[in-house]
Design an enzyme around this catalytic site. Structure first.
Site, PDB file in Angstrom:
ATOM      1  N   HIS A  72       1.765   4.589  -2.922  1.00 10.48           N
ATOM      2  CA  HIS A  72       1.786   6.046  -2.716  1.00 10.48           C
ATOM      3  C   HIS A  72       3.046   6.614  -3.095  1.00 10.48           C
ATOM      4  CE1 HIS A  72      -1.936   6.699  -0.367  1.00 10.48           C
ATOM      5  NE2 HIS A  72      -1.321   6.014   0.610  1.00 10.48           N
ATOM      6  N   HIS A 111       0.717  -1.193  -0.028  1.00  9.79           N
ATOM      7  CA  HIS A 111      -0.068   0.097  -0.072  1.00  9.79           C
ATOM      8  C   HIS A 111       0.917   1.296  -0.005  1.00  9.79           C
ATOM      9  CE1 HIS A 111      -3.398   2.752   1.457  1.00  9.79           C
ATOM     10  NE2 HIS A 111      -2.371   3.169   1.933  1.00  9.79           N
ATOM     11  N   GLU A 112       1.910   1.251   0.872  1.00 10.74           N
ATOM     12  CA  GLU A 112       2.808   2.223   0.860  1.00 10.74           C
ATOM     13  C   GLU A 112       3.609   2.805  -0.248  1.00 10.74           C
ATOM     14  OE1 GLU A 112       2.461   4.865   2.893  1.00 10.74           O
ATOM     15  OE2 GLU A 112       0.994   3.774   4.291  1.00 10.74           O
ATOM     16  N   GLU A 136      -6.059   7.058  -1.434  1.00 14.76           N
ATOM     17  CA  GLU A 136      -6.020   6.111  -0.362  1.00 14.76           C
ATOM     18  C   GLU A 136      -6.529   4.735  -0.930  1.00 14.76           C
ATOM     19  OE1 GLU A 136      -4.266   5.653   2.166  1.00 14.76           O
ATOM     20  OE2 GLU A 136      -3.504   7.500   2.265  1.00 14.76           O
TER      21      GLU A 136
END
Length: 308
Positions: free
Chosen positions: A142, A138-139, A222
């Site tokens: 980003h 997930h990070e 997100e």
């Protein structure tokens, strides 16, 4: 990058950016029509933006009292990051650990080549390998999608509007829009005071609208990071499990620790909320837990469905 795209989310993000740009164009046009000198304000706002853009990683690490760790210091964590970066075909960010019981993670940096991924010791203690892999994916999404740079640039004119509103308010408070002797001077001072009040109101309204649009953009990004990370690992259920676990464990963290970290909500994998009322509950940087879990459940069903 090999992160899977999402056309629907991309359309929503582009629409939000278009509306944000439209608000800013109208705002600048009104200021120019009112005769406001934009040069000094733009210079100050640009300097603030540059500082935020270039030093966001250092600021975030300092705020969390985190430190960069080497592969020798954290071999398992580095191994996970190495594997996922290879899958995503992206540069490996620096890896940091924050010594706090708050279970969370964040990524920051102006580009994939100048990024930092940070996890807390509280997260490392609570998640199993699959869950931790989901959070890191997930990070990394980003980082790959340059989310820190996008949000920073998107917030530039919102910052400008807020700065102008404060300047007009201070000038009004300290008599900067009045003064002079005689009827003509009084009339001129009144006109300037009205103009100053108008600038303050317009700037405040633009700041509020841009703030809401940027928060909406943050929520979309997100959701995209959840989806991209889950598809990269092929295990949406592991990321969902991490979300549930982190959200539940954060409720046990002392309020004092939550308040210290709350200002970094926009960076975090899962937002922290201090007990009681908070503006973050009205202007959330993240989608609700239910929305995120529903998306991951749908992804899990799609991956489990046999090809027709």
């Amino acid at each position: 990058m090999r992160f899977a795209p999402d056309r629907g989310l991309n359309v929503r993000m582009l629409t939000t950016m278009f509306l944000l740009g439209l608000v800013y164009v109208l705002f600048v046009a009104l200021l120019l029509a009112a005769g406001v000198s934009m040069v000094p304000v733009l210079v100050i706002a640009a300097l603030l933006l540059a500082a935020q853009f270039w030093f966001s990683d250092r600021i975030a690490l300092y705020s969390m009292r985190a430190s960069i760790v080497s592969p020798e210091q954290a071999p398992e964590l580095h191994g996970l990051v190495d594997r996922l970066c290879a899958l995503a075909d992206m540069p490996k960010p620096q890896v940091a650990i924050a010594q706090t019981d708050l279970p969370n993670a964040f990524a920051t940096g102006r580009s994939p080549k100048a990024a930092v991924l940070c996890v807390t010791t509280g997260l490392l203690r609570r998640l199993d390998r699959g869950e931790l892999e989901g959070v890191i994916a997930h990070e990394l999404s980003h980082v790959a999608h340059r989310d820190v740079a996008v949000i920073t640039i998107a917030s530039f004119l919102g910052m400008l509007a807020g700065f102008l509103a404060r300047m007009a308010m201070y000038a009004e408070m300290f008599g900067g829009f009045g003064g002079g002797n005689g009827r003509r001077s009084n009339q001129g001072g009144d006109n300037v005071a009205v103009a100053g009040l108008a600038i303050m109101l317009i700037s405040g309204l633009v700041y509020l609208i841009s703030f809401l649009l940027i928060r909406a953009l943050s929520r979309y990004r997100e959701l995209l990071a959840d989806r991209s990370g889950a598809l990269l690992t092929g295990r949406p259920s592991a990321l969902a499990s991490a979300l549930v676990k982190v959200s539940g464990e954060a409720a046990r963290i002392p309020t004092r620790d939550l308040r210290q970290a709350e200002h970094l909500n926009a960076f975090f994998f899962s937002p922290v909320k201090a007990r009681g009322f908070s503006l973050s509950s009205l202007f959330a940087t993240h989608p609700s837990l239910e929305v995120r879990l529903r998306q991951l459940q749908e992804l899990e069903s799609q991956l489990d469905r046999p090809n027709s």
